[in-house]
Design a protein around this motif. Structure first.
Motif, short mmCIF file in Angstrom:
data_model
loop_
_atom_site.label_atom_id
_atom_site.label_comp_id
_atom_site.label_asym_id
_atom_site.label_seq_id
_atom_site.Cartn_x
_atom_site.Cartn_y
_atom_site.Cartn_z
N UNK A 89 0.83 -1.21 0.00
CA UNK A 89 0.00 0.00 0.00
C UNK A 89 0.86 1.26 0.00
N UNK A 90 1.85 1.30 0.89
CA UNK A 90 2.63 2.53 1.05
C UNK A 90 3.60 2.75 -0.10
N UNK A 91 4.25 1.70 -0.54
CA UNK A 91 5.26 1.90 -1.58
C UNK A 91 4.65 2.13 -2.95
N UNK A 92 3.49 1.57 -3.20
CA UNK A 92 2.79 1.89 -4.44
C UNK A 92 2.41 3.37 -4.47
N UNK A 93 1.97 3.86 -3.31
CA UNK A 93 1.66 5.29 -3.21
C UNK A 93 2.93 6.13 -3.38
N UNK A 195 1.57 9.28 -12.78
CA UNK A 195 1.39 8.78 -11.41
C UNK A 195 0.57 7.50 -11.31
N UNK A 196 -0.56 7.44 -12.00
CA UNK A 196 -1.42 6.25 -11.89
C UNK A 196 -0.73 5.02 -12.46
N UNK A 197 -0.03 5.19 -13.58
CA UNK A 197 0.67 4.06 -14.19
C UNK A 197 1.80 3.60 -13.28
N UNK A 198 2.52 4.56 -12.71
CA UNK A 198 3.63 4.22 -11.81
C UNK A 198 3.12 3.46 -10.59
N UNK A 199 2.01 3.92 -10.02
CA UNK A 199 1.44 3.27 -8.84
C UNK A 199 1.03 1.84 -9.16
N UNK A 200 0.36 1.64 -10.28
CA UNK A 200 -0.09 0.30 -10.64
C UNK A 200 1.08 -0.61 -10.97
N UNK A 201 2.08 -0.08 -11.67
CA UNK A 201 3.25 -0.89 -12.01
C UNK A 201 4.00 -1.33 -10.76
N UNK A 202 4.10 -0.42 -9.79
CA UNK A 202 4.77 -0.79 -8.54
C UNK A 202 3.95 -1.84 -7.80
N UNK A 203 2.64 -1.72 -7.81
CA UNK A 203 1.79 -2.69 -7.12
C UNK A 203 1.95 -4.08 -7.74
N UNK A 204 1.99 -4.15 -9.07
CA UNK A 204 2.19 -5.43 -9.76
C UNK A 204 3.55 -6.02 -9.38
N UNK A 205 4.57 -5.18 -9.40
CA UNK A 205 5.92 -5.63 -9.04
C UNK A 205 5.97 -6.16 -7.61
N UNK A 206 5.38 -5.42 -6.68
CA UNK A 206 5.43 -5.83 -5.28
C UNK A 206 4.66 -7.11 -5.04
#
Length: 221
Positions: A89-93, A195-206
């Protein structure tokens, strides 16, 4: 961990040496740590060793109990899942905020960091090289969020325990290479100011990384 500490800041060097031993699995979770034995091994007095243990406890890498001494920290499956949920949650944000707040120079540095990670992987260098603080993609993104409270939560309370888990899981065949390519997707979105793409990409990675971490922890249970 055989080389003796001879110069520089003794406490810093002792902390670094023990932290690396924990990271590499030389000191596994739950292992008892003898202050006297480690002081003798590293060629230092008890005083810097006590301070090193205090710092490692602050990093949540070592646990000390009254009349029970110090041990390498270990976490239950429930605690691990909770930590990973918070991290996602935090790192995707943080990735979202990094896309909004990083300067052009910082974005370029992030892209270069990913290229260095690729080069390390091509050269077959060890995973801990990629995850040293100066090469830590996740730490770079967290700092790039420019949110001090968010950085404190991720870097302070969770960072060191997560480094241990990340190293263990990245040692699995092929995972380090895939993680770097996932980093590249996140970095590209941040650099493009999405921002939205970065957040989703990080969530997928995590989520992929966390699945690998949990599998690694189950495998050694």
């Amino acid at each position: 961990m055989t080389a003796r500490v001879e110069s520089g800041s003794l406490v810093d060097l002792v902390v670094e040496r023990i932290e690396k031993a924990i990271l590499l699995g030389e000191y596994p979770a739950g292992m008892k740590l003898s202050e006297q034995s480690l002081a003798t091994e590293l060629g230092v007095s008890r005083s810097p060793m006590r301070e090193a243990f205090r710092r490692l406890e602050g990093k949540k890498l070592v646990v000390r109990r009254h009349n029970a001494g110090a041990r390498v920290a270990e976490h239950s499956a429930k605690e691990l899942r909770e930590v990973l949920e918070i991290r996602e949650a935090l790192e995707s944000y943080a990735a979202r905020k990094a896309a909004e707040n990083m300067t052009a120079e910082e974005k370029e540095a992030l892209l270069q960091l990913v290229e260095r990670q690729r080069e390390y992987e091509r050269q077959g260098l060890t995973a801990d090289r990629n995850q040293s603080p100066e090469q830590d993609f996740h730490l770079f993104v967290i700092r790039g969020s420019k949110n001090d409270r968010l950085s404190d939560m991720l870097y302070g309370d969770l960072y060191y325990a997560l480094r241990v888990l990340r190293y263990r899981s990245s040692s699995h065949a092929g995972r380090n290479r895939l993680a770097i390519e996932e980093h590249a997707v996140v970095a590209a979105a941040i650099a493009a100011g999405q921002p939205e793409v970065a957040e989703q990409a990080m969530r997928v990675h995590l989520r992929r990384s966390h699945e690998n971490m949990l599998h690694a922890e189950r495998g050694k249970a």
